[in-house]
Design a protein around this motif. Structure first.
Motif, mmCIF file in Angstrom:
data_model
loop_
_atom_site.group_PDB
_atom_site.id
_atom_site.type_symbol
_atom_site.label_atom_id
_atom_site.label_comp_id
_atom_site.label_asym_id
_atom_site.label_seq_id
_atom_site.Cartn_x
_atom_site.Cartn_y
_atom_site.Cartn_z
ATOM 1 N N ASP A 100 -5.183 0.678 5.450
ATOM 2 C CA ASP A 100 -4.622 1.542 6.590
ATOM 3 C C ASP A 100 -3.681 0.809 7.513
ATOM 4 O OD1 ASP A 100 -6.203 3.677 6.096
ATOM 5 O OD2 ASP A 100 -8.104 2.839 7.262
ATOM 6 N N GLY A 101 -3.885 -0.344 7.900
ATOM 7 C CA GLY A 101 -2.981 -1.129 8.745
ATOM 8 C C GLY A 101 -1.592 -1.235 8.037
ATOM 9 N N LEU A 102 -1.694 -1.673 6.723
ATOM 10 C CA LEU A 102 -0.455 -1.962 5.903
ATOM 11 C C LEU A 102 0.352 -0.528 5.659
ATOM 12 C CD1 LEU A 102 -1.998 -4.609 3.332
ATOM 13 C CD2 LEU A 102 -0.445 -4.835 5.409
ATOM 14 N N ILE A 103 -0.372 0.427 5.388
ATOM 15 C CA ILE A 103 0.656 1.490 5.447
ATOM 16 C C ILE A 103 1.367 1.851 6.723
ATOM 17 C CG2 ILE A 103 0.403 4.216 4.673
ATOM 18 C CD1 ILE A 103 -2.200 3.518 3.203
ATOM 19 N N ALA A 104 0.280 1.912 7.687
ATOM 20 C CA ALA A 104 1.140 2.118 9.047
ATOM 21 C C ALA A 104 2.196 1.249 9.386
ATOM 22 C CB ALA A 104 -0.170 2.004 10.087
ATOM 23 N N ALA A 105 2.196 0.045 8.805
ATOM 24 C CA ALA A 105 3.240 -0.902 9.195
ATOM 25 C C ALA A 105 4.350 -0.487 8.347
ATOM 26 C CB ALA A 105 2.550 -2.363 8.940
ATOM 27 N N LYS A 106 4.135 -0.108 6.973
ATOM 28 C CA LYS A 106 5.205 0.223 6.226
ATOM 29 C C LYS A 106 6.051 1.475 6.791
ATOM 30 C CE LYS A 106 7.899 0.801 2.489
ATOM 31 N NZ LYS A 106 8.902 -0.171 2.281
ATOM 32 N N GLU A 107 5.196 2.335 7.397
ATOM 33 C CA GLU A 107 5.956 3.483 7.930
ATOM 34 C C GLU A 107 6.911 3.095 9.501
ATOM 35 O OE1 GLU A 107 2.721 6.112 8.901
ATOM 36 O OE2 GLU A 107 2.471 6.925 6.907
ATOM 37 N N GLN A 108 6.257 2.274 10.007
ATOM 38 C CA GLN A 108 7.079 1.499 10.960
ATOM 39 C C GLN A 108 8.216 0.880 10.757
ATOM 40 O OE1 GLN A 108 6.202 -1.320 14.780
ATOM 41 N NE2 GLN A 108 4.702 -0.252 14.469
ATOM 42 N N LEU A 109 8.143 0.064 9.977
ATOM 43 C CA LEU A 109 9.008 -1.016 9.593
ATOM 44 C C LEU A 109 9.968 -0.459 8.304
ATOM 45 C CD1 LEU A 109 6.902 -4.320 9.438
ATOM 46 C CD2 LEU A 109 8.588 -3.726 11.385
ATOM 47 N N GLN A 110 9.310 0.411 7.660
ATOM 48 C CA GLN A 110 10.257 0.958 6.511
ATOM 49 C C GLN A 110 10.905 0.052 5.484
ATOM 50 O OE1 GLN A 110 12.991 3.826 8.218
ATOM 51 N NE2 GLN A 110 11.290 4.989 9.188
ATOM 52 N N ASN A 111 12.228 0.099 5.320
ATOM 53 C CA ASN A 111 12.753 -0.769 4.481
ATOM 54 C C ASN A 111 12.701 -2.396 4.643
ATOM 55 O OD1 ASN A 111 12.973 0.942 2.378
ATOM 56 N ND2 ASN A 111 15.210 1.676 3.115
ATOM 57 N N VAL A 156 -5.677 -3.027 -5.203
ATOM 58 C CA VAL A 156 -4.979 -3.110 -4.023
ATOM 59 C C VAL A 156 -3.337 -3.475 -4.614
ATOM 60 C CG1 VAL A 156 -4.455 -4.342 -2.028
ATOM 61 C CG2 VAL A 156 -6.646 -3.919 -2.603
ATOM 62 N N ARG A 157 -3.451 -4.041 -5.418
ATOM 63 C CA ARG A 157 -1.736 -4.593 -5.821
ATOM 64 C C ARG A 157 -1.043 -3.625 -6.299
ATOM 65 N NH1 ARG A 157 1.221 -9.041 -7.095
ATOM 66 N NH2 ARG A 157 -0.479 -10.616 -7.227
ATOM 67 N N PRO A 158 -1.396 -2.690 -7.284
ATOM 68 C CA PRO A 158 -0.757 -1.489 -7.942
ATOM 69 C C PRO A 158 -0.655 -0.359 -6.768
ATOM 70 C CG PRO A 158 -2.849 -1.555 -8.894
ATOM 71 C CD PRO A 158 -2.682 -2.991 -8.145
ATOM 72 N N PHE A 159 -1.736 -0.171 -5.942
ATOM 73 C CA PHE A 159 -1.591 0.751 -4.642
ATOM 74 C C PHE A 159 -0.465 0.311 -3.951
ATOM 75 C CE2 PHE A 159 -2.620 1.785 -0.469
ATOM 76 C CZ PHE A 159 -2.992 3.334 -0.752
ATOM 77 N N LEU A 160 -0.293 -0.908 -3.477
ATOM 78 C CA LEU A 160 0.593 -1.380 -2.656
ATOM 79 C C LEU A 160 1.920 -1.267 -3.120
ATOM 80 C CD1 LEU A 160 -1.070 -4.428 -0.746
ATOM 81 C CD2 LEU A 160 -0.628 -1.985 0.162
ATOM 82 N N GLU A 161 2.297 -1.878 -4.496
ATOM 83 C CA GLU A 161 3.672 -2.043 -4.996
ATOM 84 C C GLU A 161 4.094 -0.677 -5.331
ATOM 85 O OE1 GLU A 161 5.282 -4.755 -6.140
ATOM 86 O OE2 GLU A 161 3.683 -6.349 -5.844
ATOM 87 N N LYS A 162 3.100 0.594 -5.496
ATOM 88 C CA LYS A 162 3.674 1.792 -5.794
ATOM 89 C C LYS A 162 4.340 2.406 -4.430
ATOM 90 C CE LYS A 162 1.691 6.192 -7.489
ATOM 91 N NZ LYS A 162 0.645 7.139 -7.944
ATOM 92 N N ARG A 163 3.757 2.026 -3.494
ATOM 93 C CA ARG A 163 4.187 2.544 -2.284
ATOM 94 C C ARG A 163 5.298 1.752 -1.642
ATOM 95 N NH1 ARG A 163 -0.036 4.103 -3.472
ATOM 96 N NH2 ARG A 163 -1.021 6.223 -2.647
ATOM 97 N N GLY A 164 5.976 0.657 -2.314
ATOM 98 C CA GLY A 164 7.182 -0.320 -1.821
ATOM 99 C C GLY A 164 6.739 -1.385 -1.154
#
Length: 363
Positions: free
Chosen positions: A155-166, A188-196
């Motif tokens: 959850d925290g990593l997805i939120a961080a991606k939304e905030q920091l973007q590229n 976890v690895r494929p889940f994260l990599e799929k979301r950049g």
């Protein structure tokens, strides 16, 4: 005109996630590949700051450990604490810290500047020095270090991606129990990599890295060292309270490893039982001196005995806090971190993503 260095900002979702250890390990690997590394910590203090922390000492430790010259260190702009916040609120501090950071960037040399972020993504926002604001100011790539507690960290990593973007280059998942590593790799690895979100490393849990030196306990407890002051480098992995009968204590002590035993100065039976098991130090409360036979046995076994002017509960609270906020200042920890990063972190992928090339390995 010399080219400007790249900036890598290493942050975390929560304090004490392992940023400093990760920075030391990565910087060691990159220096071995011939890169000219600089280091800085723009915002010191903040959430989780305690009496154990010494920001100037931490920065100097990194500099000395990595062999960095003064011109490869970026000065800290601000220490975040109640006093500095009050000055900001009262209008006594009107400094444009983003401008100061930008000016530092223009003067910095090296191939790669590794900046250590504060404890959370939002810390420093009052001063325009949150992780996101620093990233935009100096156009830094962000690597997040996330301590594994459960799969809920996603959850925290997805939120961080939304905030920091590229700007979010990727993550390192730290302190992963052995039985969870396969789950991280396969789910976890494929889940994260799929979301950049690139996963650069999965760092296993280590009792050594979570340990505290006897010397650090002496400092935190303000203890008197009654014997073997030459063995304060011993590392303590667990804490045991000696308050039961000796037969129960022996069974308990034998099941533990590299422990500190807290007990009363008058409990000679428990002290002797502890000395005959895997004990790194005795911590005696009540200011009752141990017997000469205990001192003699501890001398022979090279086990320090500490005496504290505290009750048992206060002693245990301080030691527990020390375990929760471990430092990396012991050489054995640094050596372990370097080996762990070498084995479990993809430095070549990091260099490729940063657009940097090794300058030639240093033997």
């Amino acid at each position: 005109m010399p080219k400007s260095p790249r900036y890598l900002l290493i942050g975390s979702l929560e304090a004490y996630s392992g940023k400093s250890a990760t920075i030391l390990g990565i910087a060691h690997q990159l220096k071995a590949k011939g890169l000219d590394i600089a280091y800085g910590k723009p915002l010191a203090g903040g959430w989780g700051q305690s009496q154990m922390d010494d920001n100037d000492g931490d920065v100097q430790f990194v500099a000395q450990t990595l062999g960095l010259e003064d011109n490869r260190l970026q000065p800290t702009l601000l220490t975040l604490d109640n006093e500095t916040v009050q000055k900001r609120l009262l209008g006594e501090d009107t400094i444009d810290y983003r401008q100061q950071l930008s000016e530092q960037t223009q003067q910095q040399g090296g191939d790669l500047v590794i900046l250590e972020g504060s404890g959370t993504l939002d810390e420093g926002k009052l001063f325009d020095l949150s992780l996101h604001q620093i990233t935009h100011t100096i156009r830094a790539a962000v690597l997040l270090v996330a301590r594994f507690r459960s799969l809920l960290l996603l959850d925290g990593l997805i939120a961080a991606k939304e905030q920091l973007q590229n700007h979010l280059l990727g993550v390192v998942i730290n302190d992963v129990p052995p039985d969870q590593i396969e789950t991280i790799e396969t789910l976890v690895r494929p889940f994260l990599e799929k979301r950049g979100i690139k996963l650069f490393g999965i760092l296993p849990s280590s009792k050594l890295l979570r340990s505290v030196s006897v010397g650090e306990l002496v400092k935190q407890l303000k203890a008197d060292v009654l014997c073997r002051p030459d063995r304060l480098d011993l590392m303590v992995e667990s804490l045991t309270i000696g308050a039961m009968n000796v037969n129960s204590a022996l069974k308990y002590f034998r099941a533990r490893h590299n422990m500190a035993v807290v007990t009363g100065g008058d409990r000679t039976d428990l002290q002797l039982a502890a000395l005959e098991t895997s004990t790194q130090c005795l911590i005696l409360t009540g200011h009752i001196p141990p017997s000469k036979s205990i001192i003699s046995r501890a001398e022979d076994l090279e086990i320090p005995i500490l005496s504290v002017d505290l009750d048992t509960l206060s002693t245990v609270e301080i030691v527990d806090r020390a375990f929760g906020q471990v430092r990396l200042h012991e050489p054995i920890k640094y050596q372990y971190v370097c080996q762990m990063i070498k084995e479990h972190f993809d430095c070549d992928r990091l260099l490729a993503e940063l657009g940097l090339e090794p300058a030639g390995a240093i033997s």
